[in-house]
Design an enzyme around this catalytic site. Structure first.
Site, short mmCIF file in Angstrom:
data_model
loop_
_atom_site.label_atom_id
_atom_site.label_comp_id
_atom_site.label_asym_id
_atom_site.label_seq_id
_atom_site.Cartn_x
_atom_site.Cartn_y
_atom_site.Cartn_z
N TRP A 214 0.83 -1.21 0.00
CA TRP A 214 0.00 0.00 0.00
C TRP A 214 0.87 1.26 0.00
CZ3 TRP A 214 -4.32 -0.54 -2.17
CH2 TRP A 214 -5.06 -1.71 -2.00
N ASP B 294 -2.05 6.61 6.22
CA ASP B 294 -3.09 5.74 5.67
C ASP B 294 -3.40 4.72 6.76
OD1 ASP B 294 -4.64 3.85 4.42
OD2 ASP B 294 -3.23 3.45 2.77
N LYS C 186 -12.51 -1.92 5.83
CA LYS C 186 -11.73 -2.83 6.64
C LYS C 186 -12.27 -2.84 8.07
CE LYS C 186 -9.16 -2.95 2.91
NZ LYS C 186 -8.18 -1.99 2.47
C1 LIG Z 1 -7.57 -1.46 1.22
C2 LIG Z 1 -6.51 -0.46 1.40
C3 LIG Z 1 -6.34 0.62 0.51
C4 LIG Z 1 -7.21 0.79 -0.72
O1 LIG Z 1 -8.51 1.07 -0.37
P1 LIG Z 1 -9.62 1.33 -1.49
O2 LIG Z 1 -10.81 1.68 -0.66
O3 LIG Z 1 -9.79 0.06 -2.26
O4 LIG Z 1 -9.18 2.44 -2.34
C5 LIG Z 1 -5.35 1.53 0.77
N1 LIG Z 1 -4.55 1.41 1.83
C6 LIG Z 1 -4.67 0.38 2.69
C7 LIG Z 1 -3.75 0.31 3.87
C8 LIG Z 1 -5.66 -0.57 2.51
O5 LIG Z 1 -5.78 -1.59 3.38
#
Ligand SMILES: *Cc1c(COP(=O)(O)O)cnc(C)c1O
Length: 360
Positions: free
Chosen positions: A102, A172, A196
């Site tokens: 990521w 993030d 998540k």
């Molecule tokens: C799932 C995830 C993303 C991407 O998320 P989307 O909603 O599909 O754009 C980005 N960063 C992390 C850490 C993730 O787990």
């Protein structure tokens, strides 16, 4: 009706009481005579739902008054672009720490807007650890420093908050937000896709310090400008109303469970069950350095990958699904977010012991 144990990395398991309440309120929300899905986002009912969701999120995370909470769309992936668009503020450079898949995606997107300085990378050990801050090479001219607090695919998590001085720290937190208390004041901006650990896909939460608003260059599309969303209370266009409503129910569920300190304790207990087994086993193995192991996503491998299919099949027969590891890592991955009950982890651990006894 049978609920299975869903170890998916996302969209992921939601708390059963939340789903039950949503089901009860599906046709008629609190006497409104309609579903939340059918409500005007500008009507008083939905405004009340959105305001309660924000207030509860603020309470859970202790978000100070000088931070704005934005309910956006586009996923964490759109934030990979919105962060540089909004935070460069005339500067050219930004620092990124590369801890895995990521981080790499965030870096790739940021390169469309900024000169990216990779201040530290764990690539030398296949992204199985978080580089110590003493090894980071931060650029004093950077507009911000970006980290991914939990690498959902690699299972590597920051268990400490970097100190970036006056340079805003951006995180993030898609896969570990709300899993533990966080000192929001240490961050300039936090973002997270909801699917998540928050709620359904379609909602992205951004928590941003006031002084970082209004820095997007002239000509930026309104939908990509944090200030436009902040000024409109996230209603500059139709927000993802149903996802906000479910997230709000999750926030209430978390508050009723004792808040983030209480859920963090449960998360530690769940993760310990799995990691203790992995450490004691000669058959299963965690690739991640001990002190950087994620409490949310636990990747592990079997000694012989030819047994992977049999392992997954047996798990499914026992009511456990979505344990296959990400294609870039292989092996298995158990995502054990807030809503995964400890019984699910016990069931997995018992099955792993049984599998090892048979095949080990
Ligand atoms: C799932 C995830 C993303 C991407 O998320 P989307 O909603 O599909 O754009 C980005 N960063 C992390 C850490 C993730 O787990």
């Amino acid at each position: 009706m049978t609920r299975i144990f869903n170890f998916s990395a996302g969209p992921a398991v939601l708390p059963e009481p939340v789903l039950r309440q949503a089901a009860e309120e599906m046709l008629d929300w609190h006497g409104a005579g309609m579903s939340v899905m059918e409500m005007s986002h500008r009507g008083k009912e939905f405004i009340a739902i959105a305001e309660a969701a924000e207030a509860d999120l603020r309470e859970l995370l202790g978000i100070p008054a000088d931070y704005r909470v934005l309910f956006l769309q586009g996923g964490a992936t759109l934030q990979f672009a919105m962060v540089p668009i909004n935070l460069l503020g005339g500067r050219k450079r930004a620092d990124y720490v590369n801890t895995g898949e990521w981080s790499k995606k965030a870096i790739k997107e940021a390169k469309n807007f900024a000169e990216v300085n990779v201040a530290a990378t764990a690539e030398d050990a296949n992204f199985t650890y978080v580089p110590e801050q003493s090894a980071w090479k931060l650029d004093p001219q950077a507009a911000y420093v970006h980290i991914c607090s939990n690498e959902t695919i690699g299972g590597v998590e920051f268990h400490w908050v970097p100190d970036t001085g006056a340079v805003p720290l951006v995180a993030d937190m898609s896969s570990d937000i709300l899993s533990r208390p966080v000192d929001v004041t240490k961050f300039g901006l936090i973002y997270a896709g909801a699917q998540k650990n928050i709620g359904p896909a379609g909602l992205t939460i951004v928590i941003v310090r006031d002084d970082l608003l209004g820095r997007a260059p002239k000509g930026t599309a309104g939908m990509l400008d944090y200030k436009v969303h902040a000024d409109a209370q996230s209603m500059s266009n139709t927000p993802p109303t149903y996802a906000i409503y479910i997230a709000g129910l999750v926030f209430k569920w978390l508050k009723a469970a004792g808040g983030l300190a209480a859920i963090a304790e449960k998360n530690r207990a769940k993760a310990k069950l799995l990691y203790d087994l992995l450490d004691a086993s000669a058959f299963f193995r965690s690739p991640v350095r001990n002190c950087d192991r994620s409490l949310m996503n636990v990747p592990f491998t079997l000694r012989d990958e030819r047994l992977d299919e049999a392992f997954l099949k047996g798990a499914k027969e026992r009511g456990m699904v979505q344990l296959k590891g990400h294609r870039s890592v292989g092996g298995m991955r158990a995502s054990i977010y807030n809503a995964m009950p400890i019984e699910g982890v016990r069931c997995l651990v018992d099955y792993m012991k049984e599998f090892e006894a048979k095949h080990g």
